[in-house]
Design a protein around this motif. Structure first.
Motif, PDB file in Angstrom:
ATOM      1  N   ALA A 157       0.816  -1.220   0.000  1.00 29.80           N
ATOM      2  CA  ALA A 157       0.000   0.000   0.000  1.00 29.80           C
ATOM      3  C   ALA A 157       0.845   1.262   0.000  1.00 29.80           C
ATOM      4  O   ALA A 157       0.425   2.286  -0.541  1.00 29.80           O
ATOM      5  CB  ALA A 157      -0.930  -0.006   1.211  1.00 29.80           C
ATOM      6  N   ALA A 158       2.024   1.190   0.604  1.00 31.37           N
ATOM      7  CA  ALA A 158       2.816   2.408   0.769  1.00 31.37           C
ATOM      8  C   ALA A 158       4.225   2.324   0.182  1.00 31.37           C
ATOM      9  O   ALA A 158       4.948   3.300   0.206  1.00 31.37           O
ATOM     10  CB  ALA A 158       2.912   2.745   2.257  1.00 31.37           C
ATOM     11  N   GLY A 159       4.600   1.161  -0.325  1.00 32.01           N
ATOM     12  CA  GLY A 159       5.957   0.983  -0.834  1.00 32.01           C
ATOM     13  C   GLY A 159       5.981   0.088  -2.054  1.00 32.01           C
ATOM     14  O   GLY A 159       4.985  -0.022  -2.771  1.00 32.01           O
ATOM     15  N   ARG A 160       7.125  -0.550  -2.261  1.00 30.73           N
ATOM     16  CA  ARG A 160       7.316  -1.429  -3.418  1.00 30.73           C
ATOM     17  C   ARG A 160       7.753  -2.809  -2.961  1.00 30.73           C
ATOM     18  O   ARG A 160       8.496  -2.932  -1.983  1.00 30.73           O
ATOM     19  CB  ARG A 160       8.389  -0.843  -4.340  1.00 30.73           C
ATOM     20  CG  ARG A 160       8.012   0.478  -4.956  1.00 30.73           C
ATOM     21  CD  ARG A 160       9.154   1.103  -5.740  1.00 30.73           C
ATOM     22  NE  ARG A 160      10.414   1.266  -5.009  1.00 30.73           N
ATOM     23  CZ  ARG A 160      10.647   2.172  -4.065  1.00 30.73           C
ATOM     24  NH1 ARG A 160       9.685   2.990  -3.696  1.00 30.73           N
ATOM     25  NH2 ARG A 160      11.825   2.274  -3.490  1.00 30.73           N
ATOM     26  N   VAL A 161       7.318  -3.829  -3.711  1.00 31.30           N
ATOM     27  CA  VAL A 161       7.741  -5.200  -3.449  1.00 31.30           C
ATOM     28  C   VAL A 161       8.270  -5.770  -4.758  1.00 31.30           C
ATOM     29  O   VAL A 161       7.621  -5.654  -5.797  1.00 31.30           O
ATOM     30  CB  VAL A 161       6.586  -6.071  -2.901  1.00 31.30           C
ATOM     31  CG1 VAL A 161       7.048  -7.505  -2.694  1.00 31.30           C
ATOM     32  CG2 VAL A 161       6.045  -5.478  -1.597  1.00 31.30           C
ATOM     33  N   THR A 162       9.434  -6.384  -4.673  1.00 31.46           N
ATOM     34  CA  THR A 162      10.100  -6.938  -5.847  1.00 31.46           C
ATOM     35  C   THR A 162      10.532  -8.362  -5.557  1.00 31.46           C
ATOM     36  O   THR A 162      11.042  -8.648  -4.474  1.00 31.46           O
ATOM     37  CB  THR A 162      11.354  -6.103  -6.199  1.00 31.46           C
ATOM     38  OG1 THR A 162      10.973  -4.743  -6.369  1.00 31.46           O
ATOM     39  CG2 THR A 162      12.022  -6.617  -7.457  1.00 31.46           C
TER      40      THR A 162
ATOM     41  N   GLY B 106       0.860  -5.636  -8.265  1.00 29.08           N
ATOM     42  CA  GLY B 106       1.737  -4.628  -7.697  1.00 29.08           C
ATOM     43  C   GLY B 106       3.136  -5.118  -7.400  1.00 29.08           C
ATOM     44  O   GLY B 106       4.029  -4.313  -7.142  1.00 29.08           O
ATOM     45  N   VAL B 107       3.348  -6.429  -7.410  1.00 31.47           N
ATOM     46  CA  VAL B 107       4.683  -6.989  -7.190  1.00 31.47           C
ATOM     47  C   VAL B 107       5.372  -7.111  -8.543  1.00 31.47           C
ATOM     48  O   VAL B 107       4.778  -7.580  -9.509  1.00 31.47           O
ATOM     49  CB  VAL B 107       4.615  -8.366  -6.501  1.00 31.47           C
ATOM     50  CG1 VAL B 107       6.003  -8.972  -6.376  1.00 31.47           C
ATOM     51  CG2 VAL B 107       3.950  -8.256  -5.133  1.00 31.47           C
ATOM     52  N   ARG B 108       6.614  -6.683  -8.592  1.00 31.75           N
ATOM     53  CA  ARG B 108       7.365  -6.768  -9.844  1.00 31.75           C
ATOM     54  C   ARG B 108       8.485  -7.787  -9.714  1.00 31.75           C
ATOM     55  O   ARG B 108       8.850  -8.198  -8.607  1.00 31.75           O
ATOM     56  CB  ARG B 108       7.953  -5.412 -10.219  1.00 31.75           C
ATOM     57  CG  ARG B 108       9.078  -4.991  -9.298  1.00 31.75           C
ATOM     58  CD  ARG B 108       9.726  -3.688  -9.712  1.00 31.75           C
ATOM     59  NE  ARG B 108      10.816  -3.388  -8.774  1.00 31.75           N
ATOM     60  CZ  ARG B 108      11.890  -2.710  -9.085  1.00 31.75           C
ATOM     61  NH1 ARG B 108      12.040  -2.225 -10.305  1.00 31.75           N
ATOM     62  NH2 ARG B 108      12.827  -2.479  -8.189  1.00 31.75           N
TER      63      ARG B 108
END
Length: 120
Positions: A73-78, A97-99
């Motif tokens: 919700a507030a950051g990035r997930v890879t 939303g996950v790359r």
């Protein structure tokens, strides 16, 4: 100066306390307004697959799906490119939303001014 926290989770169910620590710190930082980038490598890559985080169990720990949701919700997930490939995971297999990205992207994130990297 804006600070970025880059966290790499390198374990899953085989080391639940270390795995949970990475997710907990990432979620706490994201909730505090810190720019957070959570990298899932090794067995942690599985938690980017829908429903997989729900199977994670650690007494007295916040539910992993809640922590992951907070980071997303507030950051990035890879997910690491090689880790995804070793597990036959593609972008279509992952939570929205996950790359998937590789070492060059990790290095770029960690070397930016104001970045702090933590590896669990």
């Amino acid at each position: 100066m804006n600070r970025t926290l880059v966290i790499k989770a390198t374990s899953g169910e085989e080391d639940p306390e270390r795995c949970n620590q990475a997710f907990t710190v990432a979620a706490a930082a994201a909730a505090a307004g810190v720019d957070v980038s959570l990298w899932l490598t090794g067995e942690a890559a599985w938690y980017a697959v829908p429903g997989r985080a729900a199977s994670f169990r650690l007494p007295h720990a916040a539910p992993l799906p809640d922590l992951l949701e907070g980071v997303l919700a507030a950051g990035r997930v890879t997910v690491c490119t090689q880790c995804a490939a070793r597990r036959d995971l593609t972008a279509q297999d992952l939570i929205d939303g996950v790359r998937i990205a590789g070492a060059p992207a990790f290095v770029e994130e960690t070397l930016q001014d104001g970045a702090q990297a933590l590896v669990y």
